[in-house]
Design a protein around this motif. Structure first.
Motif, PDB file in Angstrom:
ATOM      1  N   ALA A  74       0.814  -1.214   0.000  1.00  0.00           N
ATOM      2  CA  ALA A  74       0.000   0.000   0.000  1.00  0.00           C
ATOM      3  C   ALA A  74       0.851   1.268   0.000  1.00  0.00           C
ATOM      4  N   ARG A  75       2.114   1.163   0.380  1.00  0.00           N
ATOM      5  CA  ARG A  75       2.988   2.340   0.450  1.00  0.00           C
ATOM      6  C   ARG A  75       3.867   2.512  -0.785  1.00  0.00           C
ATOM      7  N   LEU A  76       3.773   1.614  -1.742  1.00  0.00           N
ATOM      8  CA  LEU A  76       4.619   1.712  -2.928  1.00  0.00           C
ATOM      9  C   LEU A  76       4.274   2.945  -3.752  1.00  0.00           C
ATOM     10  N   ASP A  77       5.295   3.531  -4.360  1.00  0.00           N
ATOM     11  CA  ASP A  77       5.073   4.652  -5.268  1.00  0.00           C
ATOM     12  C   ASP A  77       4.503   4.153  -6.583  1.00  0.00           C
ATOM     13  N   ALA A  78       3.786   5.023  -7.265  1.00  0.00           N
ATOM     14  CA  ALA A  78       3.230   4.681  -8.570  1.00  0.00           C
ATOM     15  C   ALA A  78       4.203   4.983  -9.702  1.00  0.00           C
ATOM     16  N   ILE A  99       5.149  14.058  -9.909  1.00  0.00           N
ATOM     17  CA  ILE A  99       5.370  12.710  -9.361  1.00  0.00           C
ATOM     18  C   ILE A  99       4.887  12.633  -7.925  1.00  0.00           C
ATOM     19  N   GLU A 100       5.218  13.642  -7.145  1.00  0.00           N
ATOM     20  CA  GLU A 100       4.805  13.651  -5.736  1.00  0.00           C
ATOM     21  C   GLU A 100       3.286  13.648  -5.613  1.00  0.00           C
ATOM     22  N   ALA A 101       2.613  14.436  -6.452  1.00  0.00           N
ATOM     23  CA  ALA A 101       1.160  14.510  -6.379  1.00  0.00           C
ATOM     24  C   ALA A 101       0.513  13.182  -6.735  1.00  0.00           C
ATOM     25  N   THR A 126      -1.660  10.964  -4.146  1.00  0.00           N
ATOM     26  CA  THR A 126      -3.058  10.682  -4.453  1.00  0.00           C
ATOM     27  C   THR A 126      -3.353   9.195  -4.403  1.00  0.00           C
ATOM     28  N   VAL A 127      -2.466   8.395  -4.974  1.00  0.00           N
ATOM     29  CA  VAL A 127      -2.676   6.938  -4.952  1.00  0.00           C
ATOM     30  C   VAL A 127      -2.698   6.424  -3.521  1.00  0.00           C
TER      31      VAL A 127
END
Length: 358
Positions: free
Chosen positions: A217-221, A245-247, A251-252
């Motif tokens: 659940a904490r992985l970056d997109a 990228i941060e946004a 959001t995810v």
């Protein structure tokens, strides 16, 4: 290499648990049927209806000539030497889908782990592009390995990091929401049914623990490294979640934290889209992501290279039709690098150093 079930992503119809008396993966793509001369290519992602859902067939195949296979030189057997003060070499890993033995062999071949499976690459930087589970025999073993290598690489001055794939979203949804109905463009669907239909393994679900769920659940997109924009899916849907990228990553994570079944399904549905970078307009689609998030080339998994090239194995397993993948596929005017070698369809699990010319 272990022969896996035919890889074909998310399939045609809305699924319910009545379809799964035997919980086995269904090969939905069928044999490859070449287009006749003059026949138009399958529609790009932009032509998908608004109600597009991953319970519908979304993986047509195309002729080899529809994409350009750029030459790729073999990767070195071990990471190149780097100055002590600078960052180590950069490697990327394509979709693993539970094939732990193949992953270990590929990492050893590149000099990233030793014979005991321990990190031995010093300051090397390693990125996994997502899809650790489903279809193959040991998805939880793959996650455990990546988590352990992350700690070992950090201790050695390098790192091992991972992106979120659509199958991480699918497994999270199946665990959290089970048979809870969700709104789907093809009718009522459930995460549990979609997970089974797309290669969900009961052994993975049985071994899934809280720390695995928290990690996923904490992985970056998406992320940008050394001018490469790393994503899982070859889709422009990331643009729906933010202009940086941060946004997008925030959001995810926020949507997963809210734990709303419909919202999570919509996220899974959008990040299951594919083929945005293929065919006419593909390079422009890549540029839309690069212009928004940075980088000069995009690196993705998700869509198997044999499908991008029109090389797919037949259901009867004839050797002459087996897909042949020797390395990454460079296309979209050289702006996109595909890394899913199709390990679940007798392809290859790819681990490569960037830039590819080295």
């Amino acid at each position: 290499m272990t022969q896996g079930a035919g890889q074909g992503p998310e399939v045609e119809r809305t699924a319910t648990l009545r379809d799964f008396r035997v919980p086995a993966y269904v090969h939905e793509s069928g044999p490859y049927v070449p287009r006749t001369q003059g026949e138009s290519a399958p529609p790009a992602e932009e032509s998908y209806p608004e109600a597009y859902t991953p319970t519908q067939r979304d993986l047509p195949v195309i002729n080899r000539g529809d994409t350009l296979q750029m030459p790729v030189e073999p990767a070195p057997a071990a990471p190149a030497a780097q100055p002590a003060a600078g960052p180590g070499p950069l490697f990327v890993v394509g979709d693993v889908h539970g094939y732990l033995d193949e992953l270990m062999a590929a990492l050893r071949e590149q000099g990233l782990i030793d014979d005991a499976g321990q990190w031995c690459a010093g300051t090397t930087r390693l990125w996994f592009l997502g899809d650790f589970t489903d279809r193959g025999p040991d998805g939880i073993g793959v996650i455990d390995l990546v988590m352990r290598l992350s700690a070992e690489a950090a201790a050695a001055g390098g790192y091992c990091k991972a992106l979120m794939g659509n199958h991480e979203l699918l497994l999270l949804g199946a665990k959290r929401f089970g048979d809870t109905p969700v709104n789907s463009g093809a009718g009522t669907a459930t995460f549990q049914a979609a997970w089974l239909l797309n290669g969900g393994q009961k052994t993975d679900m049985d071994r899934l623990q809280d720390h695995h769920l928290q990690w996923m659940a904490r992985l970056d997109a998406l992320e940008e490294v050394d001018g490469y924009l790393l994503v899982h899916s070859d889709t422009t849907a990331y643009l729906d979640y933010g202009d940086s990228i941060e946004a997008v990553n925030d959001t995810v994570r926020e949507r997963l934290t809210r734990n709303d079944a419909d919202e999570c399904w919509d996220l899974f549905r959008k990040l299951t889209k594919r083929f945005s970078f293929r065919d006419e307009g593909g390079a422009d689609a890549v540029r839309s992501l690069l212009d928004t998030y940075g980088g000069t080339r995009i690196v993705h998994g998700h869509s198997p290279i044999p499908y991008l090239l029109g090389e797919v194995g037949s259901e009867d397993g004839e050797e002459s039709n087996d897909p042949v993948v020797e390395g990454p596929h460079v296309y979209a005017e050289g702006l996109a690098i595909a890394m899913d070698g199709g390990v679940t369809m007798a392809g290859k699990l790819l681990v490569r150093q960037l830039p590819l010319e080295h």
